[in-house]
Motif scaffolding. Structure first.
Motif, PDB file in Angstrom:
ATOM      1  N   ARG A  92     -77.063 -37.345 -50.191  1.00 56.94           N
ATOM      2  CA  ARG A  92     -77.583 -38.363 -51.109  1.00 56.94           C
ATOM      3  C   ARG A  92     -77.364 -37.970 -52.561  1.00 56.94           C
ATOM      4  NH1 ARG A  92     -83.441 -40.623 -49.589  1.00 56.94           N
ATOM      5  NH2 ARG A  92     -82.267 -41.077 -47.673  1.00 56.94           N
ATOM      6  N   GLU A  93     -77.492 -36.660 -52.857  1.00 57.86           N
ATOM      7  CA  GLU A  93     -77.339 -36.208 -54.234  1.00 57.86           C
ATOM      8  C   GLU A  93     -75.911 -36.397 -54.751  1.00 57.86           C
ATOM      9  OE1 GLU A  93     -76.461 -32.749 -51.525  1.00 57.86           O
ATOM     10  OE2 GLU A  93     -77.933 -34.378 -51.655  1.00 57.86           O
ATOM     11  N   ARG A  94     -74.960 -36.451 -53.841  1.00 56.21           N
ATOM     12  CA  ARG A  94     -73.557 -36.657 -54.236  1.00 56.21           C
ATOM     13  C   ARG A  94     -73.098 -38.102 -53.978  1.00 56.21           C
ATOM     14  NH1 ARG A  94     -70.021 -32.350 -51.215  1.00 56.21           N
ATOM     15  NH2 ARG A  94     -68.387 -33.496 -52.358  1.00 56.21           N
ATOM     16  N   GLY A  95     -74.029 -38.933 -53.561  1.00 53.05           N
ATOM     17  CA  GLY A  95     -73.696 -40.329 -53.304  1.00 53.05           C
ATOM     18  C   GLY A  95     -72.830 -40.525 -52.077  1.00 53.05           C
ATOM     19  N   ILE A  96     -72.945 -39.597 -51.113  1.00 53.38           N
ATOM     20  CA  ILE A  96     -72.136 -39.681 -49.898  1.00 53.38           C
ATOM     21  C   ILE A  96     -72.979 -40.234 -48.755  1.00 53.38           C
ATOM     22  CG2 ILE A  96     -70.845 -38.362 -48.165  1.00 53.38           C
ATOM     23  CD1 ILE A  96     -70.073 -36.406 -50.345  1.00 53.38           C
ATOM     24  N   MET A  97     -72.570 -41.360 -48.236  1.00 53.54           N
ATOM     25  CA  MET A  97     -73.262 -41.971 -47.103  1.00 53.54           C
ATOM     26  C   MET A  97     -72.905 -41.223 -45.825  1.00 53.54           C
ATOM     27  SD  MET A  97     -73.047 -45.947 -45.741  1.00 53.54           S
ATOM     28  CE  MET A  97     -73.807 -46.622 -47.224  1.00 53.54           C
ATOM     29  N   GLY A  98     -73.897 -40.989 -44.972  1.00 48.66           N
ATOM     30  CA  GLY A  98     -73.657 -40.272 -43.725  1.00 48.66           C
ATOM     31  C   GLY A  98     -73.025 -41.135 -42.656  1.00 48.66           C
ATOM     32  N   LEU A  99     -72.486 -40.493 -41.635  1.00 46.82           N
ATOM     33  CA  LEU A  99     -71.837 -41.218 -40.537  1.00 46.82           C
ATOM     34  C   LEU A  99     -72.798 -42.184 -39.851  1.00 46.82           C
ATOM     35  CD1 LEU A  99     -69.871 -38.221 -38.980  1.00 46.82           C
ATOM     36  CD2 LEU A  99     -68.871 -40.177 -40.186  1.00 46.82           C
ATOM     37  N   LYS A 100     -74.035 -41.762 -39.697  1.00 54.79           N
ATOM     38  CA  LYS A 100     -75.022 -42.614 -39.030  1.00 54.79           C
ATOM     39  C   LYS A 100     -75.254 -43.896 -39.815  1.00 54.79           C
ATOM     40  CE  LYS A 100     -79.731 -42.575 -37.161  1.00 54.79           C
ATOM     41  NZ  LYS A 100     -80.980 -41.770 -37.004  1.00 54.79           N
ATOM     42  N   ALA A 101     -75.387 -43.782 -41.135  1.00 59.17           N
ATOM     43  CA  ALA A 101     -75.622 -44.958 -41.978  1.00 59.17           C
ATOM     44  C   ALA A 101     -74.405 -45.879 -41.987  1.00 59.17           C
ATOM     45  CB  ALA A 101     -75.968 -44.515 -43.401  1.00 59.17           C
ATOM     46  N   ILE A 102     -73.220 -45.296 -41.979  1.00 59.35           N
ATOM     47  CA  ILE A 102     -72.000 -46.114 -41.956  1.00 59.35           C
ATOM     48  C   ILE A 102     -71.954 -46.940 -40.676  1.00 59.35           C
ATOM     49  CG2 ILE A 102     -69.475 -46.063 -41.878  1.00 59.35           C
ATOM     50  CD1 ILE A 102     -69.561 -43.525 -43.559  1.00 59.35           C
ATOM     51  N   VAL A 103     -72.277 -46.307 -39.559  1.00 64.65           N
ATOM     52  CA  VAL A 103     -72.277 -47.023 -38.276  1.00 64.65           C
ATOM     53  C   VAL A 103     -73.340 -48.113 -38.265  1.00 64.65           C
ATOM     54  CG1 VAL A 103     -72.733 -46.787 -35.800  1.00 64.65           C
ATOM     55  CG2 VAL A 103     -71.309 -45.103 -36.968  1.00 64.65           C
ATOM     56  N   GLU A 104     -74.516 -47.802 -38.796  1.00 61.97           N
ATOM     57  CA  GLU A 104     -75.604 -48.784 -38.803  1.00 61.97           C
ATOM     58  C   GLU A 104     -75.288 -49.988 -39.686  1.00 61.97           C
ATOM     59  OE1 GLU A 104     -78.910 -46.441 -40.029  1.00 61.97           O
ATOM     60  OE2 GLU A 104     -79.389 -45.734 -38.001  1.00 61.97           O
ATOM     61  N   ASN A 105     -74.575 -49.754 -40.782  1.00 64.14           N
ATOM     62  CA  ASN A 105     -74.292 -50.826 -41.733  1.00 64.14           C
ATOM     63  C   ASN A 105     -72.964 -51.528 -41.505  1.00 64.14           C
ATOM     64  OD1 ASN A 105     -76.484 -50.814 -44.031  1.00 64.14           O
ATOM     65  ND2 ASN A 105     -76.079 -48.664 -43.578  1.00 64.14           N
ATOM     66  N   TYR A 106     -71.997 -50.794 -40.953  1.00 69.06           N
ATOM     67  CA  TYR A 106     -70.649 -51.355 -40.814  1.00 69.06           C
ATOM     68  C   TYR A 106     -70.062 -51.131 -39.424  1.00 69.06           C
ATOM     69  CZ  TYR A 106     -71.226 -50.879 -45.879  1.00 69.06           C
ATOM     70  OH  TYR A 106     -71.712 -50.936 -47.161  1.00 69.06           O
ATOM     71  N   GLY A 107     -70.928 -50.976 -38.429  1.00 66.35           N
ATOM     72  CA  GLY A 107     -70.464 -50.677 -37.074  1.00 66.35           C
ATOM     73  C   GLY A 107     -69.618 -51.747 -36.427  1.00 66.35           C
ATOM     74  N   ASN A 108     -69.637 -52.959 -36.980  1.00 63.88           N
ATOM     75  CA  ASN A 108     -68.854 -54.041 -36.390  1.00 63.88           C
ATOM     76  C   ASN A 108     -67.465 -54.171 -37.019  1.00 63.88           C
ATOM     77  OD1 ASN A 108     -69.833 -54.917 -38.860  1.00 63.88           O
ATOM     78  ND2 ASN A 108     -69.999 -57.057 -38.211  1.00 63.88           N
ATOM     79  N   THR A 109     -67.108 -53.216 -37.874  1.00 65.35           N
ATOM     80  CA  THR A 109     -65.787 -53.224 -38.502  1.00 65.35           C
ATOM     81  C   THR A 109     -64.920 -52.128 -37.898  1.00 65.35           C
ATOM     82  OG1 THR A 109     -66.354 -51.641 -40.255  1.00 65.35           O
ATOM     83  CG2 THR A 109     -66.851 -53.971 -40.661  1.00 65.35           C
ATOM     84  N   GLU A 110     -63.635 -52.208 -38.172  1.00 62.17           N
ATOM     85  CA  GLU A 110     -62.706 -51.206 -37.625  1.00 62.17           C
ATOM     86  C   GLU A 110     -63.025 -49.805 -38.139  1.00 62.17           C
ATOM     87  OE1 GLU A 110     -57.851 -50.352 -37.543  1.00 62.17           O
ATOM     88  OE2 GLU A 110     -58.643 -52.188 -38.418  1.00 62.17           O
TER      89      GLU A 110
END
Length: 233
Positions: A92-110
């Motif tokens: 979070r301090e470096r503004g890097i989203m984690g893999l879990k958050a990416i899947v939760e927010n964009y899991g329906n994309t390639e």
């Protein structure tokens, strides 16, 4: 005195037919004008919604790809459990989203689905096999190579849990998804190994023979005879 009836030409008959069709269509429209308007409006709404969905999906995929690119360095360099957990949670301090958050927010994309594959791998490296299996099972892609990789990952989780029959079946399924000199021989070897551990030596030998026949130049084929001898003993 009766005048002779005028003979109607074929052209005039066709014109009359067209006129009748036009009259009927016009009559239908005016009688059902409100409903026709609703139908046209509905069609426009559907088209507009489809275009909006496609554009949003494209934008979401680009966003997911950007976030995945940022966290990939964390995942790729991970060696310890703490580092794999960091790839899952992000920085979070470096503004890097984690893999879990990416899947939760964009899991329906390639790109979101690729992030799901990395997330499953990260969970596996942490020994969280149930969480890993959930992600592997949820993985959805039109890419057969990636689908086979997810199936192989699922097999690895079953094997780590000592579920050798399930692991063997999953490895064999992965082998059926692709056909190349790198992945398929590896999947067949792993399937044979797990069938052997599950006590199904006949199935293990059959897969090893298939490996030797279909992929004779693969590195795995070099040890096939030795493995067959061990299973036959």
């Amino acid at each position: 005195m009766l005048t002779p009836k005028k003979k109607i030409s074929k052209k005039e008959i066709k014109q009359d037919e067209l006129l009748n069709v036009y009259v009927k269509a016009s009559s239908f429209y005016y009688e059902n004008k409100r409903y026709v308007s609703y139908a046209i409006t509905g069609l426009v709404v559907v088209i507009a919604a489809t275009l909006i969905f496609i554009n949003n999906r494209r934008a979401s995929n680009e966003k997911a790809a950007t976030e995945l690119g940022r966290v990939y360095g964390v995942y790729d360099q991970a060696q310890s459990p703490a580092q794999f957990q960091q790839a899952i949670d992000g920085q979070r301090e470096r503004g890097i989203m984690g893999l879990k958050a990416i899947v939760e927010n964009y899991g329906n994309t390639e790109s979101g689905e690729i992030a799901r594959l990395y997330l499953a791998n990260a969970y596996y490296n942490l020994g969280k096999y149930d969480e890993s299996m959930q992600q592997y099972e949820s993985f959805n892609s039109g890419n057969k190579l990636l689908e086979a990789s997810a199936q192989s990952g699922l097999a690895s989780c079953h094997e780590a849990k000592g579920e050798y029959a399930k692991a063997a079946a999953s490895y064999e399924k992965a082998a059926g998804m692709v056909s190349n000199q790198i992945n398929t021989p590896e999947y067949l070897t792993s399937a044979a190994r797990c069938y052997g551990k599950a006590g199904d030596k006949e199935k293990a030998i059959a897969l090893l023979k298939r490996l030797k026949t279909e992929y004779p130049t693969s590195p795995q084929a070099r040890d096939v005879d030795r493995y067959i001898s061990e299973f036959s003993a």
